[in-house]
Design a protein around this motif. Structure first.
Motif, PDB file in Angstrom:
ATOM      1  N   GLU A 158      -0.204  12.923  -1.936  1.00 54.37           N
ATOM      2  CA  GLU A 158      -0.272  11.421  -2.274  1.00 54.37           C
ATOM      3  C   GLU A 158      -1.325  10.857  -1.198  1.00 54.37           C
ATOM      4  OE1 GLU A 158       4.004  10.638  -4.045  1.00 54.37           O
ATOM      5  OE2 GLU A 158       3.728  10.616  -1.748  1.00 54.37           O
ATOM      6  N   PHE A 159      -1.311  11.151   0.245  1.00 55.45           N
ATOM      7  CA  PHE A 159      -2.185  10.484   1.168  1.00 55.45           C
ATOM      8  C   PHE A 159      -3.537  11.041   1.035  1.00 55.45           C
ATOM      9  CE2 PHE A 159      -4.069  11.031   5.439  1.00 55.45           C
ATOM     10  CZ  PHE A 159      -3.567   9.696   5.832  1.00 55.45           C
ATOM     11  N   LEU A 160      -3.941  11.892   0.195  1.00 52.04           N
ATOM     12  CA  LEU A 160      -5.304  12.078  -0.192  1.00 52.04           C
ATOM     13  C   LEU A 160      -5.829  10.913  -0.652  1.00 52.04           C
ATOM     14  CD1 LEU A 160      -5.399  15.944  -0.949  1.00 52.04           C
ATOM     15  CD2 LEU A 160      -6.124  14.736   1.186  1.00 52.04           C
ATOM     16  N   HIS A 161      -5.124  10.260  -1.565  1.00 52.81           N
ATOM     17  CA  HIS A 161      -5.589   8.920  -2.535  1.00 52.81           C
ATOM     18  C   HIS A 161      -5.656   7.728  -1.545  1.00 52.81           C
ATOM     19  CE1 HIS A 161      -5.223  11.151  -6.142  1.00 52.81           C
ATOM     20  NE2 HIS A 161      -4.059  11.565  -5.614  1.00 52.81           N
ATOM     21  N   MET A 164       0.609  -1.168   0.018  1.00 50.93           N
ATOM     22  CA  MET A 164      -0.058   0.048   0.095  1.00 50.93           C
ATOM     23  C   MET A 164       0.990   1.234   0.117  1.00 50.93           C
ATOM     24  SD  MET A 164      -2.866  -1.200   2.721  1.00 50.93           S
ATOM     25  CE  MET A 164      -3.973   0.347   2.879  1.00 50.93           C
ATOM     26  N   PHE A 165       2.129   1.023   0.962  1.00 50.47           N
ATOM     27  CA  PHE A 165       2.857   2.435   0.632  1.00 50.47           C
ATOM     28  C   PHE A 165       3.491   2.557  -0.377  1.00 50.47           C
ATOM     29  CE2 PHE A 165       7.042   4.615   1.482  1.00 50.47           C
ATOM     30  CZ  PHE A 165       6.544   5.321   2.408  1.00 50.47           C
ATOM     31  N   ALA A 166       3.844   1.541  -1.238  1.00 47.11           N
ATOM     32  CA  ALA A 166       4.178   1.643  -2.625  1.00 47.11           C
ATOM     33  C   ALA A 166       3.562   2.113  -3.649  1.00 47.11           C
ATOM     34  CB  ALA A 166       4.945   0.252  -2.877  1.00 47.11           C
ATOM     35  N   VAL A 167       2.254   1.891  -3.415  1.00 41.95           N
ATOM     36  CA  VAL A 167       1.068   2.488  -4.294  1.00 41.95           C
ATOM     37  C   VAL A 167       1.064   4.006  -4.072  1.00 41.95           C
ATOM     38  CG1 VAL A 167      -1.233   2.416  -4.916  1.00 41.95           C
ATOM     39  CG2 VAL A 167      -0.092   0.191  -4.528  1.00 41.95           C
ATOM     40  N   LEU A 168       1.050   4.289  -2.586  1.00 40.79           N
ATOM     41  CA  LEU A 168       0.934   5.711  -2.552  1.00 40.79           C
ATOM     42  C   LEU A 168       1.942   6.483  -2.930  1.00 40.79           C
ATOM     43  CD1 LEU A 168      -1.096   5.527   0.690  1.00 40.79           C
ATOM     44  CD2 LEU A 168      -1.957   6.257  -1.196  1.00 40.79           C
ATOM     45  N   LYS A 200       3.997   7.651  -5.214  1.00 40.34           N
ATOM     46  CA  LYS A 200       4.079   7.872  -6.849  1.00 40.34           C
ATOM     47  C   LYS A 200       5.406   8.170  -7.210  1.00 40.34           C
ATOM     48  CE  LYS A 200      -0.903   8.252  -7.254  1.00 40.34           C
ATOM     49  NZ  LYS A 200      -2.101   9.142  -7.877  1.00 40.34           N
ATOM     50  N   ASP A 201       5.977   9.220  -6.359  1.00 43.62           N
ATOM     51  CA  ASP A 201       7.233   9.760  -7.037  1.00 43.62           C
ATOM     52  C   ASP A 201       8.436   8.837  -6.632  1.00 43.62           C
ATOM     53  OD1 ASP A 201       7.295  10.251  -4.409  1.00 43.62           O
ATOM     54  OD2 ASP A 201       7.409  12.497  -4.606  1.00 43.62           O
ATOM     55  N   GLY A 202       8.275   7.715  -5.681  1.00 51.14           N
ATOM     56  CA  GLY A 202       9.154   6.855  -5.472  1.00 51.14           C
ATOM     57  C   GLY A 202      10.339   7.428  -4.518  1.00 51.14           C
ATOM     58  N   ASN A 203      10.175   8.582  -3.761  1.00 51.28           N
ATOM     59  CA  ASN A 203      11.100   9.100  -2.722  1.00 51.28           C
ATOM     60  C   ASN A 203      11.053   8.607  -1.198  1.00 51.28           C
ATOM     61  OD1 ASN A 203       8.477  10.117  -1.870  1.00 51.28           O
ATOM     62  ND2 ASN A 203       9.254  12.339  -2.118  1.00 51.28           N
ATOM     63  N   ASN A 204      10.377   7.376  -1.196  1.00 50.18           N
ATOM     64  CA  ASN A 204      10.081   6.879   0.246  1.00 50.18           C
ATOM     65  C   ASN A 204       9.545   7.760   1.421  1.00 50.18           C
ATOM     66  OD1 ASN A 204      11.271   4.217  -0.549  1.00 50.18           O
ATOM     67  ND2 ASN A 204      13.344   5.170  -0.411  1.00 50.18           N
ATOM     68  N   GLN A 205       8.676   8.557   0.776  1.00 47.67           N
ATOM     69  CA  GLN A 205       8.033   9.484   1.687  1.00 47.67           C
ATOM     70  C   GLN A 205       6.557   9.576   0.997  1.00 47.67           C
ATOM     71  OE1 GLN A 205      10.155  13.219   2.241  1.00 47.67           O
ATOM     72  NE2 GLN A 205      11.516  12.179   3.611  1.00 47.67           N
TER      73      GLN A 205
END
Length: 229
Positions: free
Chosen positions: A17-20, A1-5, A7-12
């Motif tokens: 992104e959290f709104l999705h 789920m974290f990986a899906v959220l 999107k830019d791949g910066n591990n944050q």
């Protein structure tokens, strides 16, 4: 789920992104495994064939499970019809040919057919899913245990001069009807009750022990006061 959220791949996960997060919760996530079945490992040509893949899709489909539900329901009706005279308190006349190792009645033939269907069901699931994947499901484990128990009891009882007691096979066959509990998971309106039942049994084990103690004490008291009557 974290990986899906992320999107830019910066591990944050930023605010946008959290709104999705609500949408991600609606995704159906499946766990992938590197486990391969016996057919896939040792018979790759058969595994890749169209016929085998069609068989796998059929066994894993909901239609296959619904068919098994119908078979279980028919089995329950047969068991009820077979044991209704005994449940109603009627005198049961024992069949002298019942324990000769042959199938002499319609009920015995019907139970043998049901047993064969359950063996085929378990064999198809193990072949298409693999043993490890199959046995990981509590429902499959229970179905497999009941099927093996019925097969062993049938072979032991109906084998000529093996075990002259029909009570064993009757109890085992009636226990097979407990598989109807899977209907709680098949009917959408009752699926929640099925999951609750599985979750509540372990914490309620102490309650079951108390109930067992009360029942055992009541039975012992009855034997003490009315034993031999």
């Amino acid at each position: 789920m974290f990986a899906v959220l992320d999107k830019d791949g910066n591990n944050q996960i930023c605010r946008d992104e959290f709104l999705h997060f609500g949408s991600v919760l609606l995704l159906n996530l499946e766990k992938k495994s590197s486990y391969a079945t016996f057919v896939e490992t040792h018979l790759p040509s058969i595994f890749r064939s169209t016929l085998y893949q069609t068989l796998c899709n059929s066994v894993k489909s909901q239609q296959f499970e619904h068919t098994i539900d119908i078979v279980l329901l028919l089995n329950a009706i047969v068991v009820f019809a077979q044991d209704y005279p005994q449940l109603a308190g009627h005198e049961i006349q024992s069949d002298p040919h019942y324990l000769d190792g042959y199938l002499d009645t319609v009920w015995e033939v019907a139970e043998t057919v049901f047993t064969a269907l359950y063996v085929i069901e378990a064999s198809l699931k193990i072949m298409t899913m693999g043993w490890r994947t199959y046995i990981q499901s509590p429902r499959n484990a229970f179905d497999f245990f009941i099927t093996i128990l019925v097969c062993l009891a049938s072979a032991y009882v109906f084998y000529p001069n093996a075990y002259n007691n029909r009570t064993l096979i009757e109890f085992v066959v009636m226990a097979r009807v407990l598989r109807l509990g899977r209907l709680l998971f098949s009917i959408k309106q009752f699926r929640l009750f099925g999951y609750i039942s599985l979750e509540i049994i372990p914490p309620a084990a102490s309650v079951f022990m108390v109930l067992l103690f009360i029942g055992y004490f009541f039975s012992s008291l009855g034997m003490l006061l009315f034993g031999g009557v």
